[in-house]
Design a protein around this motif. Structure first.
Motif, PDB file in Angstrom:
ATOM      1  N   SER A 263       8.527  10.161 -14.643  1.00  0.00           N
ATOM      2  CA  SER A 263       7.554  10.905 -16.400  1.00  0.00           C
ATOM      3  C   SER A 263       6.679  11.490 -15.920  1.00  0.00           C
ATOM      4  CB  SER A 263       7.781   9.958 -17.247  1.00  0.00           C
ATOM      5  OG  SER A 263       6.942   8.963 -16.210  1.00  0.00           O
ATOM      6  N   GLY A 264       6.960  11.197 -13.956  1.00  0.00           N
ATOM      7  CA  GLY A 264       5.022  12.280 -13.630  1.00  0.00           C
ATOM      8  C   GLY A 264       4.247  11.955 -13.235  1.00  0.00           C
ATOM      9  N   MET A 265       4.166  10.279 -12.989  1.00  0.00           N
ATOM     10  CA  MET A 265       3.402   9.867 -12.428  1.00  0.00           C
ATOM     11  C   MET A 265       3.337   9.727 -11.188  1.00  0.00           C
ATOM     12  SD  MET A 265       1.120   8.242 -14.787  1.00  0.00           S
ATOM     13  CE  MET A 265       1.733   9.261 -16.331  1.00  0.00           C
ATOM     14  N   ASP A 266       1.695   9.676 -10.261  1.00  0.00           N
ATOM     15  CA  ASP A 266       1.904  10.115  -8.828  1.00  0.00           C
ATOM     16  C   ASP A 266       1.942   8.893  -7.725  1.00  0.00           C
ATOM     17  OD1 ASP A 266       2.162  13.195  -8.502  1.00  0.00           O
ATOM     18  OD2 ASP A 266      -0.474  12.699  -9.595  1.00  0.00           O
ATOM     19  N   ASP A 267       1.648   8.008  -9.120  1.00  0.00           N
ATOM     20  CA  ASP A 267       2.192   6.548  -8.205  1.00  0.00           C
ATOM     21  C   ASP A 267       1.635   5.506  -9.504  1.00  0.00           C
ATOM     22  OD1 ASP A 267       2.052   3.879  -6.200  1.00  0.00           O
ATOM     23  OD2 ASP A 267       0.321   5.108  -5.033  1.00  0.00           O
ATOM     24  N   TYR A 268       1.950   3.871  -8.888  1.00  0.00           N
ATOM     25  CA  TYR A 268       2.319   3.154  -9.679  1.00  0.00           C
ATOM     26  C   TYR A 268       1.415   2.188  -9.275  1.00  0.00           C
ATOM     27  CZ  TYR A 268       4.993  -0.666 -11.685  1.00  0.00           C
ATOM     28  OH  TYR A 268       5.355  -2.272 -11.619  1.00  0.00           O
ATOM     29  N   VAL A 269       0.068   1.563 -10.433  1.00  0.00           N
ATOM     30  CA  VAL A 269      -0.020  -0.123 -10.202  1.00  0.00           C
ATOM     31  C   VAL A 269      -0.518  -1.107 -11.260  1.00  0.00           C
ATOM     32  CG1 VAL A 269      -2.091  -1.258  -9.848  1.00  0.00           C
ATOM     33  CG2 VAL A 269      -1.908   1.288  -8.730  1.00  0.00           C
ATOM     34  N   ALA A 270       0.520  -2.117 -10.726  1.00  0.00           N
ATOM     35  CA  ALA A 270       0.606  -3.137 -12.317  1.00  0.00           C
ATOM     36  C   ALA A 270      -0.707  -3.627 -12.029  1.00  0.00           C
ATOM     37  CB  ALA A 270       1.997  -4.014 -11.701  1.00  0.00           C
ATOM     38  N   LYS A 271      -0.703  -4.466 -13.393  1.00  0.00           N
ATOM     39  CA  LYS A 271      -1.532  -5.191 -14.109  1.00  0.00           C
ATOM     40  C   LYS A 271      -1.034  -6.789 -13.435  1.00  0.00           C
ATOM     41  CE  LYS A 271      -2.898  -3.003 -17.410  1.00  0.00           C
ATOM     42  NZ  LYS A 271      -3.312  -2.142 -18.891  1.00  0.00           N
ATOM     43  N   PRO A 272      -2.010  -7.885 -13.983  1.00  0.00           N
ATOM     44  CA  PRO A 272      -3.069  -7.900 -13.686  1.00  0.00           C
ATOM     45  C   PRO A 272      -3.543  -7.183 -12.266  1.00  0.00           C
ATOM     46  CG  PRO A 272      -2.337  -9.301 -12.988  1.00  0.00           C
ATOM     47  CD  PRO A 272      -1.475  -9.102 -14.056  1.00  0.00           C
ATOM     48  N   ILE A 273      -4.774  -5.956 -12.493  1.00  0.00           N
ATOM     49  CA  ILE A 273      -4.957  -5.648 -11.462  1.00  0.00           C
ATOM     50  C   ILE A 273      -5.383  -6.343 -10.162  1.00  0.00           C
ATOM     51  CG2 ILE A 273      -7.003  -3.983 -10.225  1.00  0.00           C
ATOM     52  CD1 ILE A 273      -6.789  -2.812 -13.540  1.00  0.00           C
ATOM     53  N   ASP A 274      -5.210  -5.895  -8.547  1.00  0.00           N
ATOM     54  CA  ASP A 274      -5.288  -6.393  -7.265  1.00  0.00           C
ATOM     55  C   ASP A 274      -6.359  -6.008  -6.451  1.00  0.00           C
ATOM     56  OD1 ASP A 274      -5.219  -6.815  -4.583  1.00  0.00           O
ATOM     57  OD2 ASP A 274      -3.411  -7.675  -4.750  1.00  0.00           O
ATOM     58  N   VAL A 275      -7.131  -6.139  -6.545  1.00  0.00           N
ATOM     59  CA  VAL A 275      -8.027  -4.351  -5.638  1.00  0.00           C
ATOM     60  C   VAL A 275      -7.651  -4.586  -4.662  1.00  0.00           C
ATOM     61  CG1 VAL A 275     -10.525  -3.895  -4.998  1.00  0.00           C
ATOM     62  CG2 VAL A 275     -10.163  -5.552  -7.789  1.00  0.00           C
ATOM     63  N   ALA A 276      -7.483  -5.050  -3.962  1.00  0.00           N
ATOM     64  CA  ALA A 276      -6.688  -4.708  -2.884  1.00  0.00           C
ATOM     65  C   ALA A 276      -5.826  -3.623  -2.989  1.00  0.00           C
ATOM     66  CB  ALA A 276      -6.137  -5.493  -1.980  1.00  0.00           C
ATOM     67  N   LYS A 277      -4.917  -3.489  -4.398  1.00  0.00           N
ATOM     68  CA  LYS A 277      -3.390  -2.919  -4.456  1.00  0.00           C
ATOM     69  C   LYS A 277      -4.208  -1.594  -4.830  1.00  0.00           C
ATOM     70  CE  LYS A 277       0.302  -6.434  -4.290  1.00  0.00           C
ATOM     71  NZ  LYS A 277       1.355  -6.857  -4.913  1.00  0.00           N
ATOM     72  N   LEU A 278      -4.754  -1.713  -5.773  1.00  0.00           N
ATOM     73  CA  LEU A 278      -4.803  -0.485  -6.626  1.00  0.00           C
ATOM     74  C   LEU A 278      -6.139   0.578  -5.332  1.00  0.00           C
ATOM     75  CD1 LEU A 278      -6.706   1.452  -8.608  1.00  0.00           C
ATOM     76  CD2 LEU A 278      -7.960  -0.297  -8.912  1.00  0.00           C
ATOM     77  N   MET A 279      -7.401   0.139  -4.642  1.00  0.00           N
ATOM     78  CA  MET A 279      -7.874   0.826  -3.658  1.00  0.00           C
ATOM     79  C   MET A 279      -7.049   1.766  -2.838  1.00  0.00           C
ATOM     80  SD  MET A 279     -11.013   1.025  -4.517  1.00  0.00           S
ATOM     81  CE  MET A 279     -11.270   2.039  -3.629  1.00  0.00           C
ATOM     82  N   ALA A 280      -5.638   0.827  -1.996  1.00  0.00           N
ATOM     83  CA  ALA A 280      -4.763   1.199  -1.664  1.00  0.00           C
ATOM     84  C   ALA A 280      -3.435   3.139  -2.387  1.00  0.00           C
ATOM     85  CB  ALA A 280      -3.266   0.128  -1.058  1.00  0.00           C
ATOM     86  N   ALA A 281      -3.591   2.575  -3.529  1.00  0.00           N
ATOM     87  CA  ALA A 281      -3.577   3.326  -3.948  1.00  0.00           C
ATOM     88  C   ALA A 281      -4.155   4.739  -3.937  1.00  0.00           C
ATOM     89  CB  ALA A 281      -2.760   3.371  -5.858  1.00  0.00           C
ATOM     90  N   LEU A 282      -5.132   4.407  -4.531  1.00  0.00           N
ATOM     91  CA  LEU A 282      -6.190   5.198  -4.797  1.00  0.00           C
ATOM     92  C   LEU A 282      -6.161   6.200  -2.635  1.00  0.00           C
ATOM     93  CD1 LEU A 282      -8.934   3.821  -6.714  1.00  0.00           C
ATOM     94  CD2 LEU A 282      -7.812   5.343  -7.778  1.00  0.00           C
TER      95      LEU A 282
END
Lengths: 171, 140
Positions: A16-35
């Motif tokens: 649908s056009g998202m550049d990436d995907y991070v599941a909640k609840p947020i794992d900070v390490a995974k979020l930072m990796a995505a960023l």
């Protein structure tokens, strides 16, 4: 971000056009990796290390960090160091006058501007102290102001002693 | 393009001025909210403004509200800068009519991306596109 972590959701997001995907609840390490994936690694470098970096021991290291924040622009760095030596004493005077007046709003404003100014130095403790005083002013709870101001004054003087040595002109 | 900056803290102001100049923009420099509002009412007012939140005189959100209150005035894309960092601040910025919201200290590349987005919107509006309505916080 989505709380739907089931299989196939990732594909749907990307389709649908998202550049990436991070599941909640947020794992900070995974979020930072995505960023980091989308900011060429800059995201994690923005996270404060929590270390109380000071100018006192390693002016060279501090200089490099400041220079990096200015995009490596050495003439701009010189200008900031020069301006800092004018602005820091001036803003400290304004803050001291505000504290003497006992006017919470003036204290908040003066500490706020000082906080912005010392932010350019990247000295966490200085910025934290200015922020503490700003919030004491905002909340009209001035009991802790004199102690915070004393420490701020002491640390500011040390920074002002060191600033000239950060300049390339001195080297 | 012409960009207005409004910032009372001298070093931030100088950094913004130099950065934007290097990106090839013509910078109109102001030191508080009242000056910024005056500059935005000038005949040749910039159509993109980077405005600090807490300044002497009018605060940044007040300037945004005044710009948005001009129903027939020229379009201005508004970026609010702030050293404040409470979650409710972004809501207030949006409600005041800011198009974007940037916390200090900011990354030069981040500022550049947001300016590019602003320029895209300003160009679109100049080309006849409908003015974007800044996102409002949900009230539900």
């Amino acid at each position: 971000m989505t709380a739907l972590a089931a299989a196939g959701i990732r594909e749907k997001c990307l389709e649908s056009g998202m550049d990436d995907y991070v599941a909640k609840p947020i794992d900070v390490a995974k979020l930072m990796a995505a960023l980091d994936r989308h900011t060429a690694g800059r995201a994690s470098s923005l996270v404060p290390s929590g270390k109380d970096n000071t100018l006192t021991d390693t002016p060279e290291v501090q200089r490099d960090a400041m220079l990096a924040r200015l995009g490596g622009d050495e003439s701009l760095f010189e200008e900031v160091v020069d301006l800092m030596q004018i602005e820091l004493p001036r803003l400290m005077d304004t803050l001291r006058e505000a504290v003497e007046s006992g006017d919470a709003f003036r204290i908040e404003r003066a500490a706020h501007t000082l906080k912005s100014c010392v932010g350019h130095l990247g000295v966490n403790r200085l910025q934290a102290l200015a922020k503490e005083i700003e919030y004491m002013g905002r909340d009209k709870a001035l009991a802790g102001v004199p102690d915070a101001l004393a420490e701020l004054t002491d640390r500011t003087e040390r920074v002002l002693d060191l600033l000239p040595s950060l300049s390339m002109k001195a080297a | 393009m012409r960009i207005l900056i409004a910032e009372d803290e001298a070093i931030s102001r100088r950094l913004l001025q130099v950065r934007l100049g290097k990106l090839g923009h013509e910078v109109v420099v102001t030191c508080d909210g009242d000056e910024a509002w005056a500059a935005l009412q000038a005949p040749d007012a910039p159509s993109l403004a980077v405005i600090d939140w807490m300044m002497p005189g009018m605060h940044g959100p007040d300037v945004c509200r005044r710009v948005r209150a001009r129903a027939d005035g020229p379009y201005v894309y508004l970026i609010l800068l702030t050293a404040k960092s409470r979650p409710e601040d972004e809501t207030e910025a949006r409600e005041a009519g800011a198009d974007d919201y940037l916390e200090k200290p900011f990354d030069a590349a981040d500022l550049e991306r947001r300016l590019a987005e602003g320029q895209r919107v300003v160009d679109a509006v100049a080309g006849g596109a409908e003015r974007p309505i800044p996102a409002r916080a949900s009230t539900g």
